[in-house]
Motif scaffolding. Sequence first.
Motif, PDB file in Angstrom:
ATOM      1  N   TYR A 111       1.189  14.982   8.251  1.00  0.00           N
ATOM      2  CA  TYR A 111       0.236  14.019   7.686  1.00  0.00           C
ATOM      3  C   TYR A 111       0.754  13.516   6.342  1.00  0.00           C
ATOM      4  O   TYR A 111       0.698  12.310   6.051  1.00  0.00           O
ATOM      5  CB  TYR A 111      -1.122  14.702   7.525  1.00  0.00           C
ATOM      6  CG  TYR A 111      -2.253  13.762   7.196  1.00  0.00           C
ATOM      7  CD1 TYR A 111      -2.984  13.145   8.202  1.00  0.00           C
ATOM      8  CD2 TYR A 111      -2.601  13.483   5.876  1.00  0.00           C
ATOM      9  CE1 TYR A 111      -4.034  12.279   7.909  1.00  0.00           C
ATOM     10  CE2 TYR A 111      -3.635  12.621   5.569  1.00  0.00           C
ATOM     11  CZ  TYR A 111      -4.356  12.021   6.593  1.00  0.00           C
ATOM     12  OH  TYR A 111      -5.393  11.165   6.299  1.00  0.00           O
ATOM     13  N   SER A 112       1.261  14.453   5.553  1.00  0.00           N
ATOM     14  CA  SER A 112       1.795  14.108   4.239  1.00  0.00           C
ATOM     15  C   SER A 112       2.963  13.123   4.384  1.00  0.00           C
ATOM     16  O   SER A 112       3.102  12.174   3.606  1.00  0.00           O
ATOM     17  CB  SER A 112       2.224  15.410   3.571  1.00  0.00           C
ATOM     18  OG  SER A 112       3.102  15.200   2.548  1.00  0.00           O
ATOM     19  N   ASN A 113       3.774  13.370   5.400  1.00  0.00           N
ATOM     20  CA  ASN A 113       4.916  12.487   5.673  1.00  0.00           C
ATOM     21  C   ASN A 113       4.447  11.074   5.997  1.00  0.00           C
ATOM     22  O   ASN A 113       4.955  10.093   5.442  1.00  0.00           O
ATOM     23  CB  ASN A 113       5.686  13.068   6.861  1.00  0.00           C
ATOM     24  CG  ASN A 113       7.165  12.866   6.694  1.00  0.00           C
ATOM     25  OD1 ASN A 113       7.612  11.731   6.669  1.00  0.00           O
ATOM     26  ND2 ASN A 113       7.911  13.954   6.556  1.00  0.00           N
ATOM     27  N   VAL A 114       3.477  10.995   6.884  1.00  0.00           N
ATOM     28  CA  VAL A 114       2.939   9.677   7.280  1.00  0.00           C
ATOM     29  C   VAL A 114       2.310   8.994   6.063  1.00  0.00           C
ATOM     30  O   VAL A 114       2.518   7.798   5.817  1.00  0.00           O
ATOM     31  CB  VAL A 114       1.901   9.838   8.429  1.00  0.00           C
ATOM     32  CG1 VAL A 114       1.195   8.519   8.730  1.00  0.00           C
ATOM     33  CG2 VAL A 114       2.573  10.380   9.673  1.00  0.00           C
ATOM     34  N   PHE A 115       1.569   9.764   5.286  1.00  0.00           N
ATOM     35  CA  PHE A 115       0.894   9.235   4.095  1.00  0.00           C
ATOM     36  C   PHE A 115       1.916   8.622   3.133  1.00  0.00           C
ATOM     37  O   PHE A 115       1.736   7.491   2.659  1.00  0.00           O
ATOM     38  CB  PHE A 115       0.123  10.372   3.407  1.00  0.00           C
ATOM     39  CG  PHE A 115      -0.787   9.931   2.293  1.00  0.00           C
ATOM     40  CD1 PHE A 115      -2.132   9.676   2.542  1.00  0.00           C
ATOM     41  CD2 PHE A 115      -0.320   9.787   0.995  1.00  0.00           C
ATOM     42  CE1 PHE A 115      -2.983   9.277   1.514  1.00  0.00           C
ATOM     43  CE2 PHE A 115      -1.159   9.382  -0.032  1.00  0.00           C
ATOM     44  CZ  PHE A 115      -2.500   9.128   0.220  1.00  0.00           C
TER      45      PHE A 115
END
Lengths: 246, 307
Positions: A111-115
């Motif tokens: 999720y952090s990557n996508v964010f």
Amino acid sequence: MRALLNLIQIEFLKLRRKKFVAGMLFAALIMPVIAVFYFGMLDTKELDPIKFYKWATLSYTPWILLPVVLGVLSTLLMYDEHQNDMLKQLWVVPIGKLAYFFSKFFVMLMYSNVFMMISAIGSILAGLLSGLIPLTAPSLLFLFGKCLEISLLAPAAMLPVLALAAAQRNYLLPVGFTIIYTFFGFILLMTNMYLHPLSAMTAILVRNDPVVILNEPINTGKAFLVLGIWSLISTIGAGFALRRSL
Amino acid sequence: MDNLAIECRQLTKRYDEQSVVNQVNLNVKREHIYGLLGRNGAGKTTIMKMILGLTAPTSGEVLIFGMPLQRNEKRLYPRIGALIEKPGFYPNLTGTENLEIFAKLRGTTQSDAVRKALDVVGLPYQDRKIFGQYSMGMKQRLGIANAILHDPELLILDEPTNGLDPIGIAEMRAFIHNMSAQFGKTILISSHILSEITLLADDIGILHNGILLEENTIAELEKKNRKYIQLEVSDAAKAVLTLEQDFSIKDYSVQDLHLLHVYDTSLDMGKINQALIQQGITIISAQRCNDTLEDYFRKVTGGEGIA
């Protein structure tokens, strides 16, 4: 390892119809939009793209926005299973307590990557469409490199919140703790950057940035050690809490 | 014992100084339905949780299929299906999606396992209704579907008829019967409703205040559900002598100095009265009685009985 991959995949299946989880990704665009207004008002000509990216993606986004979003996400990931008394059903499958905890962590990681990718792309588009910055390869490399670093380090720095969420049946305490934890990480950066995981993460991120002036020289090894120790404490704490969860 | 699916030895659970389960020896035979009967708070759920390794016993041990659960989790859990307390699922997912998650977690290889499990409990496959909108009965059915999803040998069902309407209860009863009779499943079921257990179980354990008061087959218990003549007389010993001599009665029990039970109910009450009076025995009362299972449970639980 295969079991863990299965668990991670299942974690994503559990998020179906959770509009709030997808909605939180819009927070990644807050700083790029503000940056356009900020630099637009300054009426700067030939703005350095790296300077723009630092402001639009690499400042308040990793310091405040991403930690708060990850804190809320970690609470959401744990909340349903606690609230609906599901853990006993999961333990008799059986699922390992630590594998369960790490599957949540990997969701946070992705999720952090996508964010951060949304934030990076948002910054590029905001800069280009407003005509504030040119498109240059070195600046893009810098931006995506830093975003990748942030997306890997921030979930590790937020492990204490995930551990607290694992120990709680409600969401108020973990969400409240997220806000306090995030602001403390920001404040402690100026006094001692080797106490708080978020301060340690920032120290690692700004290690080779000559513009950032801190009270003490940056020791990357020490910062990683701080992150490692907190991660270990959080994992042990979560394991203990999950064993006592019934 | 090879024929036991579950064996609890001196199982005890204490919270601080309070004993919730006290030295319970419980034996569930393979392919039998075992009903654990007790009032609310008797310790039924705690016993089931200890059997499943969800809570650690203070002392004692549990053997499942002859093995302790500890260090055998990966071998034993796939052989067990359980529904403990209220069924919990992801409220944002449909019943099918929830079961697909559990099928994936368990590594269920049968492609139609979810459909089959839903069929068994009468829930629609690929319905668009999310679990959060389910009624209590539907939730309970989904809980059962999850318990049988991986075709386990042993089912542990904690009050499975909770929240079901009368038709649902009857259907659940038929389903449990069928699982045992047709598929040879071993079932441990708990309830606080006597009639439910007596209609379902082959064996029964009566739990009261954490103590297993009795473990027996339903057939044996029903033998205790006997008809008898209760005589309250001035001298029970003298009355017994008269009954033995005049009526050749052997099947009786003396309750106390004045009370005796005669189990041959074909005897003529008038003749008994006449014989006793002739011997100078005063008859305070004489009546035909019929002990129900409920009376029996009331007796073993010290008068509190079971709902």
